[in-house]
Write a protein that holds these residues in place. Sequence first.
Motif, PDB file in Angstrom:
ATOM      1  N   GLU A  31      -9.128   6.273  -8.066  1.00  0.00           N
ATOM      2  CA  GLU A  31     -10.273   5.432  -7.731  1.00  0.00           C
ATOM      3  C   GLU A  31     -10.002   4.509  -6.549  1.00  0.00           C
ATOM      4  N   ILE A  32      -8.755   4.167  -6.329  1.00  0.00           N
ATOM      5  CA  ILE A  32      -8.439   3.273  -5.209  1.00  0.00           C
ATOM      6  C   ILE A  32      -7.952   4.041  -3.987  1.00  0.00           C
ATOM      7  N   GLU A  33      -7.685   5.326  -4.129  1.00  0.00           N
ATOM      8  CA  GLU A  33      -7.058   6.094  -3.049  1.00  0.00           C
ATOM      9  C   GLU A  33      -7.838   6.056  -1.739  1.00  0.00           C
TER      10      GLU A  33
ATOM     11  N   ILE B  69     -12.787  13.555   0.826  1.00  0.00           N
ATOM     12  CA  ILE B  69     -13.031  12.200   0.346  1.00  0.00           C
ATOM     13  C   ILE B  69     -13.694  11.371   1.434  1.00  0.00           C
ATOM     14  N   TYR B  70     -14.684  10.613   1.006  1.00  0.00           N
ATOM     15  CA  TYR B  70     -15.356   9.672   1.892  1.00  0.00           C
ATOM     16  C   TYR B  70     -14.924   8.266   1.504  1.00  0.00           C
ATOM     17  N   ALA B  71     -14.893   7.393   2.467  1.00  0.00           N
ATOM     18  CA  ALA B  71     -14.525   5.999   2.204  1.00  0.00           C
ATOM     19  C   ALA B  71     -15.538   5.095   2.881  1.00  0.00           C
ATOM     20  N   THR B  72     -15.711   3.934   2.298  1.00  0.00           N
ATOM     21  CA  THR B  72     -16.552   2.931   2.924  1.00  0.00           C
ATOM     22  C   THR B  72     -15.690   2.181   3.916  1.00  0.00           C
ATOM     23  N   VAL B  73     -16.033   2.299   5.174  1.00  0.00           N
ATOM     24  CA  VAL B  73     -15.298   1.636   6.248  1.00  0.00           C
ATOM     25  C   VAL B  73     -16.266   0.722   6.983  1.00  0.00           C
TER      26      VAL B  73
ATOM     27  N   ARG C  17      -7.207   2.652  -0.247  1.00  0.00           N
ATOM     28  CA  ARG C  17      -5.788   2.515   0.103  1.00  0.00           C
ATOM     29  C   ARG C  17      -5.499   3.225   1.416  1.00  0.00           C
ATOM     30  N   ILE C  18      -5.984   4.447   1.547  1.00  0.00           N
ATOM     31  CA  ILE C  18      -5.739   5.229   2.755  1.00  0.00           C
ATOM     32  C   ILE C  18      -6.430   4.591   3.965  1.00  0.00           C
ATOM     33  N   ALA C  19      -7.674   4.172   3.796  1.00  0.00           N
ATOM     34  CA  ALA C  19      -8.407   3.560   4.913  1.00  0.00           C
ATOM     35  C   ALA C  19      -7.715   2.276   5.371  1.00  0.00           C
ATOM     36  N   GLN C  20      -7.264   1.466   4.419  1.00  0.00           N
ATOM     37  CA  GLN C  20      -6.609   0.215   4.786  1.00  0.00           C
ATOM     38  C   GLN C  20      -5.259   0.476   5.450  1.00  0.00           C
ATOM     39  N   LEU C  21      -4.511   1.444   4.927  1.00  0.00           N
ATOM     40  CA  LEU C  21      -3.238   1.801   5.569  1.00  0.00           C
ATOM     41  C   LEU C  21      -3.468   2.301   6.990  1.00  0.00           C
TER      42      LEU C  21
ATOM     43  N   LEU D  16       0.812  -1.210   0.000  1.00  0.00           N
ATOM     44  CA  LEU D  16       0.000   0.000   0.000  1.00  0.00           C
ATOM     45  C   LEU D  16       0.850   1.267   0.000  1.00  0.00           C
ATOM     46  N   GLU D  17       1.957   1.246   0.703  1.00  0.00           N
ATOM     47  CA  GLU D  17       2.845   2.407   0.686  1.00  0.00           C
ATOM     48  C   GLU D  17       3.491   2.574  -0.687  1.00  0.00           C
ATOM     49  N   ASN D  18       3.836   1.466  -1.343  1.00  0.00           N
ATOM     50  CA  ASN D  18       4.424   1.552  -2.678  1.00  0.00           C
ATOM     51  C   ASN D  18       3.447   2.097  -3.711  1.00  0.00           C
ATOM     52  N   LEU D  19       2.170   1.898  -3.494  1.00  0.00           N
ATOM     53  CA  LEU D  19       1.180   2.455  -4.418  1.00  0.00           C
ATOM     54  C   LEU D  19       1.206   3.978  -4.411  1.00  0.00           C
TER      55      LEU D  19
END
Length: 185
Positions: A112-114, A148-152, A117-121, A99-102
Amino acid sequence: LEKYPDKSITIEPNLYTGASYYCHNFLMGMPPEGVSAYRSVFDARAARLFDTAMFRKDIVELRKITTLYPASTYALPSAMSAASLLVTNGSLMDAREILENLQNYAVDTRKEIEPARIAQLGLIYNKLKDKPALQALLDYTVKNCPDIYATVADGSEKLSDYLANLLSRTPNPPAPAAQDEPDKI
């Protein structure tokens, strides 16, 4: 990339980078027609690998897609899927690395994945009790993607609020054990 996937290449004297990363950024820097041409050649191969790897939950094959086909439509979803499987398997440091390498991939290719990616990190940093990394991620999010909103787990949430909440719940890492001082003579 197929023959030497982990090869480092020289960008300028004393500056090296991975071939996959360099190729991805080179390809994504091409005009849209060039990226489309690349994808018309390589997406079918990447898609077959992706489908098989997802069916088998094969982390090695998912990572291979990102390496071999770095500008394909499947590169970033493969990396995200590999990271998710690694988290599920308890391999948090390996997931963190992916995830950090992304972060090194061009912003427009990962928009689209940001949020995911941020929520998982953030969750990984929380589990690893890495408050400084979590704070840096929160700062990055506030600066670069404040709305930005994320599904958590609890539904959709503003990403910066989610990270701030994780940070407040992240315990401090244990202090290093005190060393006994040798008797002074």
